[in-house]
Write a protein that holds these residues in place. Structure first.
Motif, short mmCIF file in Angstrom:
data_model
loop_
_atom_site.label_atom_id
_atom_site.label_comp_id
_atom_site.label_asym_id
_atom_site.label_seq_id
_atom_site.Cartn_x
_atom_site.Cartn_y
_atom_site.Cartn_z
N ARG A 17 0.84 -1.19 0.00
CA ARG A 17 0.00 0.00 0.00
C ARG A 17 0.88 1.25 0.00
NH1 ARG A 17 -1.74 2.66 4.32
NH2 ARG A 17 -3.83 2.61 3.46
N LEU A 18 0.24 2.36 -0.31
CA LEU A 18 0.89 3.66 -0.25
C LEU A 18 0.62 4.31 1.10
CD1 LEU A 18 -0.14 4.99 -3.76
CD2 LEU A 18 2.19 4.41 -3.04
N VAL A 21 1.77 10.21 -0.76
CA VAL A 21 1.69 10.53 -2.19
C VAL A 21 1.96 12.01 -2.34
CG1 VAL A 21 0.22 10.61 -4.24
CG2 VAL A 21 -0.02 8.72 -2.62
N ASN A 50 -5.91 1.77 -0.43
CA ASN A 50 -5.27 1.54 -1.72
C ASN A 50 -4.60 0.18 -1.73
OD1 ASN A 50 -2.15 1.86 -1.26
ND2 ASN A 50 -3.07 3.57 -0.13
N PHE A 52 -1.18 -1.15 -3.67
CA PHE A 52 -0.04 -0.70 -4.46
C PHE A 52 1.10 -1.66 -4.20
CE2 PHE A 52 3.58 1.95 -5.58
CZ PHE A 52 3.11 2.69 -6.66
N GLY A 60 7.45 -2.46 1.01
CA GLY A 60 6.46 -1.46 1.38
C GLY A 60 6.22 -1.44 2.87
N TYR A 62 4.77 1.99 0.73
CA TYR A 62 5.52 2.82 -0.19
C TYR A 62 5.15 4.30 -0.11
CZ TYR A 62 6.68 -1.70 -2.16
OH TYR A 62 7.11 -2.98 -2.32
N ARG A 63 6.10 5.10 -0.57
CA ARG A 63 5.93 6.55 -0.73
C ARG A 63 6.07 6.83 -2.23
NH1 ARG A 63 6.79 8.58 4.47
NH2 ARG A 63 7.76 7.06 5.84
N LEU A 64 5.13 7.57 -2.77
CA LEU A 64 5.09 7.81 -4.22
C LEU A 64 5.15 9.30 -4.52
CD1 LEU A 64 4.54 6.87 -7.18
CD2 LEU A 64 2.09 7.04 -6.62
N ILE A 77 9.27 5.81 -6.59
CA ILE A 77 8.73 5.02 -5.49
C ILE A 77 9.83 4.73 -4.48
CG2 ILE A 77 7.58 2.85 -4.87
CD1 ILE A 77 6.70 2.73 -7.91
N THR A 153 -7.65 2.28 -6.67
CA THR A 153 -6.34 2.95 -6.65
C THR A 153 -6.03 3.51 -8.04
OG1 THR A 153 -5.57 1.49 -4.88
CG2 THR A 153 -3.88 2.61 -6.18
#
Length: 168
Positions: A17-18, A21, A50, A52, A60, A62-64, A77, A153
């Motif tokens: 997941r994120l 963002v 989400n 991802f 993860g 994660y950072r997007l 990412i 997502t």
């Protein structure tokens, strides 16, 4: 731009997941309050729920960071410890017609909500959602092999692609 859709996956593992963002400020241009509102809603909704999954990685959540450069949507990412996991770009060319049509129908929608009848607004909104769904599916297909995302997502990411593409 961002509307809810039907999720096609159950609750993802916490690492898929994120948790952040960002849109690259240099990629943004001046846009309307409506577009800014859509950006805020899309990011908020995206962070609430989400899926991802970076293919081949289990680093993860994660950072997007999304940006646009040389007609490409860039995905930068990083993992939860800010270590870079992947950087790749998707050509914006396959999205060009769809985004243009989407912007036109969104403008019609924003005008319609001021003066049109509820049935006229609903008809425009159905078209708007249809284009949004089409863009979401195209984005999912273009991400295949790099990042797996669920439908909701993809919808929110398509909204952000549109915000970055906006040249209002």
């Amino acid at each position: 731009m961002a509307t809810s859709g039907t999720s096609d996956r159950s609750e993802p593992p916490p690492i898929h997941r994120l948790i952040e963002v960002h849109l690259d400020e240099a990629s943004l241009s001046t846009y309307s309050r409506d577009v800014e509102h859509e950006r805020q809603v899309a990011i908020y909704d995206l962070l609430q729920q989400n899926v991802f999954e970076v293919v081949g990685m289990d680093r993860g959540p994660y950072r997007l960071t999304l940006s646009v450069a040389e007609n490409r949507l860039l995905f930068d990412i990083a993992d939860h410890q800010h270590q870079q996991c992947a950087v790749f770009g998707l050509s914006l060319s396959p999205f060009r017609r769809l985004v243009k049509d989407y912007f036109l129908i969104c403008e019609s929608y924003y005008q319609a909500i001021k003066t049109a009848t509820p049935s006229q607004i609903e008809a425009i909104d159905m078209g708007r959602r249809g284009l949004h769904n089409e863009g979401s599916e195209l984005l999912r297909a273009r991400l295949k092999g790099k990042v797996e995302v669920d439908f909701d997502t993809a919808r929110r990411l398509f909204t952000l692609l549109c915000v970055l593409h906006w040249r209002g």
